[in-house]
Design an enzyme around this catalytic site. Structure first.
Site, PDB file in Angstrom:
ATOM      1  CG  ASP A  34       3.586 -59.017 -23.823  1.00  0.00           C
ATOM      2  OD1 ASP A  34       4.816 -58.931 -23.958  1.00  0.00           O
ATOM      3  OD2 ASP A  34       2.774 -58.356 -24.499  1.00  0.00           O
ATOM      4  NE  ARG A  65      30.278 -46.177 -19.177  1.00  0.00           N
ATOM      5  CZ  ARG A  65      30.935 -46.411 -20.292  1.00  0.00           C
ATOM      6  NH1 ARG A  65      30.824 -47.579 -20.888  1.00  0.00           N
ATOM      7  NH2 ARG A  65      31.687 -45.479 -20.833  1.00  0.00           N
ATOM      8  CG  ASP A 113      -5.835 -59.882 -24.501  1.00  0.00           C
ATOM      9  OD1 ASP A 113      -5.083 -59.485 -25.410  1.00  0.00           O
ATOM     10  OD2 ASP A 113      -6.076 -59.210 -23.484  1.00  0.00           O
ATOM     11  CG  ASP A 155      -0.306 -59.737 -21.345  1.00  0.00           C
ATOM     12  OD1 ASP A 155      -0.266 -60.733 -22.084  1.00  0.00           O
ATOM     13  OD2 ASP A 155      -0.433 -58.575 -21.776  1.00  0.00           O
ATOM     14  NE  ARG A 206       2.152 -52.191 -27.449  1.00  0.00           N
ATOM     15  CZ  ARG A 206       2.427 -52.426 -28.712  1.00  0.00           C
ATOM     16  NH1 ARG A 206       3.214 -51.622 -29.379  1.00  0.00           N
ATOM     17  NH2 ARG A 206       1.902 -53.468 -29.334  1.00  0.00           N
ATOM     18  N   GLY A 220       1.350 -60.707 -32.230  1.00  0.00           N
ATOM     19  CA  GLY A 220       2.817 -60.764 -32.189  1.00  0.00           C
ATOM     20  C   GLY A 220       3.289 -62.210 -32.117  1.00  0.00           C
ATOM     21  CD  GLN A 264      12.989 -58.407 -24.570  1.00  0.00           C
ATOM     22  OE1 GLN A 264      12.568 -58.432 -23.417  1.00  0.00           O
ATOM     23  NE2 GLN A 264      12.960 -57.320 -25.299  1.00  0.00           N
ATOM     24  NE  ARG A 308      -0.198 -57.048 -32.827  1.00  0.00           N
ATOM     25  CZ  ARG A 308       1.102 -56.888 -32.584  1.00  0.00           C
ATOM     26  NH1 ARG A 308       1.837 -56.190 -33.403  1.00  0.00           N
ATOM     27  NH2 ARG A 308       1.654 -57.425 -31.519  1.00  0.00           N
ATOM     28  CB  THR A 355       1.569 -63.219 -25.938  1.00  0.00           C
ATOM     29  OG1 THR A 355       2.221 -61.989 -25.592  1.00  0.00           O
ATOM     30  CG2 THR A 355       0.792 -63.688 -24.717  1.00  0.00           C
ATOM     31  NE  ARG A 375      22.391 -51.370   0.283  1.00  0.00           N
ATOM     32  CZ  ARG A 375      21.324 -50.782  -0.218  1.00  0.00           C
ATOM     33  NH1 ARG A 375      20.730 -49.827   0.473  1.00  0.00           N
ATOM     34  NH2 ARG A 375      20.840 -51.127  -1.386  1.00  0.00           N
TER      35      ARG A 375
HETATM   36  O1  F6P Z   1       2.719 -58.488 -27.237  1.00  0.00           O
HETATM   37  C1  F6P Z   1       4.008 -58.889 -27.534  1.00  0.00           C
HETATM   38  C2  F6P Z   1       4.904 -57.684 -27.759  1.00  0.00           C
HETATM   39  O2  F6P Z   1       6.210 -58.144 -28.063  1.00  0.00           O
HETATM   40  C3  F6P Z   1       4.939 -56.668 -26.636  1.00  0.00           C
HETATM   41  O3  F6P Z   1       5.797 -57.031 -25.572  1.00  0.00           O
HETATM   42  C4  F6P Z   1       5.405 -55.456 -27.371  1.00  0.00           C
HETATM   43  O4  F6P Z   1       4.999 -54.307 -26.690  1.00  0.00           O
HETATM   44  C5  F6P Z   1       4.715 -55.585 -28.700  1.00  0.00           C
HETATM   45  O5  F6P Z   1       4.441 -56.958 -28.883  1.00  0.00           O
HETATM   46  C6  F6P Z   1       5.508 -55.062 -29.862  1.00  0.00           C
HETATM   47  O6  F6P Z   1       4.731 -55.168 -31.007  1.00  0.00           O
HETATM   48  P1  F6P Z   1       5.312 -55.004 -32.488  1.00  0.00           P
HETATM   49  O7  F6P Z   1       6.108 -56.221 -32.818  1.00  0.00           O
HETATM   50  O8  F6P Z   1       4.102 -54.863 -33.338  1.00  0.00           O
HETATM   51  O9  F6P Z   1       6.174 -53.787 -32.464  1.00  0.00           O
END
Ligand code: F6P
Length: 323
Positions: A128, A163, A103, A130, A172, A11, A255, A72, A126, A212
């Protein structure tokens, strides 16, 4: 080593271009010829490889996406695919590679090194955040800022209409963007893949918030939450509680695009320079990370064996501040 290659894989993430620019310019500064591999490992198999000089990466430090494009590749997962890829690198005289990606991309780099002796250095690209072996990945800060800005906007309209909003952010397998944007955007609740989600518990806490005096609320949901995405969770909350005027916003790929923040540009630039230095020093099967403001070089396997997780105490921070 005379020639190196650079590719972006998996990604895309904002800051990948700054990383490519840094690898090219650090390579040139050190007397190397640098080649760009297009569309990640897929382009490598197909021989989509072109020379990049210092001027060819002008004006991209501020651009989102990746000028090299990304993909990919299923073919690269097979040994035969990697043989073809290694042949293409050999045909171009490329002896070292900088791989910018997650990774999965690193596993590909590790296989290329083990099976074909091609020296590889990984840079964590990335949104993420992670990847083990680094405290920050290239693109996370930008994605976090976009999610935070989205929450600010949702906040205005949620407040005007009294709302409840469920806002889904990317991730993910990772709740980094969710937890950090929840704090920065002042959300009342957050659901992440790392923590089992308890919907009755969430409803009870939302009731407490209302008692509250809160008339509007935002619940941030990471897309990979175990209870489902924001749509599923919102439906369940509507069904199982008296919260009825509920709305859902999915921020999605917004994002991943746009100009990288200064933090991501600087991170990518520093990492790109360090990656070239690592290759020149004869290192391979390693990744560049950042720890306590310093560039560090770690084994590629750290990226998947030491998965980066957010501090669970951050969940407490969200709830304390949602009082
Ligand atoms: O790994 C980066 C990411 O943006 C994740 O946050 C998300 O789940 C995934 O890629 C989405 O992948 P794609 O762009 O293939 O839909």
């Amino acid at each position: 080593m005379k020639r190196i290659g650079v590719l972006t894989s998996g990604g895309d993430s904002p800051g990948m271009n700054a990383a490519v620019r840094a690898v090219v310019r650090a390579g040139v500064a050190n007397g190397l010829e640098v080649f760009g591999v297009e569309r990640g490992y897929q382009g490598m198999i197909e021989g989509a490889i072109r020379p990049l000089d210092a001027r060819s990466v002008s004006g991209i430090v501020n651009r989102g996406g990746t000028i090299l494009k990304t993909a990919r590749s299923k073919a690269f997962l097979e040994p035969e695919g990697r043989v073809k890829a290694a042949e293409q690198l050999a045909a171009h005289g490329i002896e070292g590679l900088v791989v910018v990606g997650g990774d999965g991309s690193y596993r590909g780099a590790a296989a290329l090194y083990q099976e074909h002796g091609i020296r590889c250095v990984g840079l964590p690209g990335t949104i993420d955040n992670d990847i083990g072996g680094t405290q920050y990945t290239i693109g996370f800060d930008t994605a976090l800022n976009i999610a935070t800005e989205a929450l600010d906007r949702i906040h205005d309209t949620a407040d005007s209409h009294d709302r409840i909003f469920f806002v889904e952010v990317m991730g993910r397998h990772s709740g980094f963007i969710a937890i950090m944007s929840a704090i920065a955007g002042g959300a009342e609740e957050v659901l992440t893949p790392e923590e089992p989600s308890d919907i009755p518990g969430l409803i009870a806490r939302m009731h407490d918030c209302r008692t509250r005096g809160k008339t509007s609320m935002i619940v941030v949901v990471a897309e990979g939450d175990d209870a489902g995405g924001a749509v599923d969770i919102a439906k369940r909350v509507e069904k199982e509680s008296d919260f009825k005027d509920v709305r859902v916003t999915i921020i999605g790929h917004l994002q991943r695009g746009g100009s990288p923040t200064a933090f991501d540009r600087i991170l990518a630039s520093r990492m790109g320079v360090r990656a070239v230095e690592a290759l020149l020093a004869g290192e391979s099967g390693v990744m560049v990370g950042i720890e306590n403001q310093q560039m560090v070089v770690r084994p590629l396997s750290d990226s998947w064996e030491k998965k980066s997780l957010f501090d669970p105490d951050l969940l407490r921070v969200v709830r304390v501040l949602g009082v």
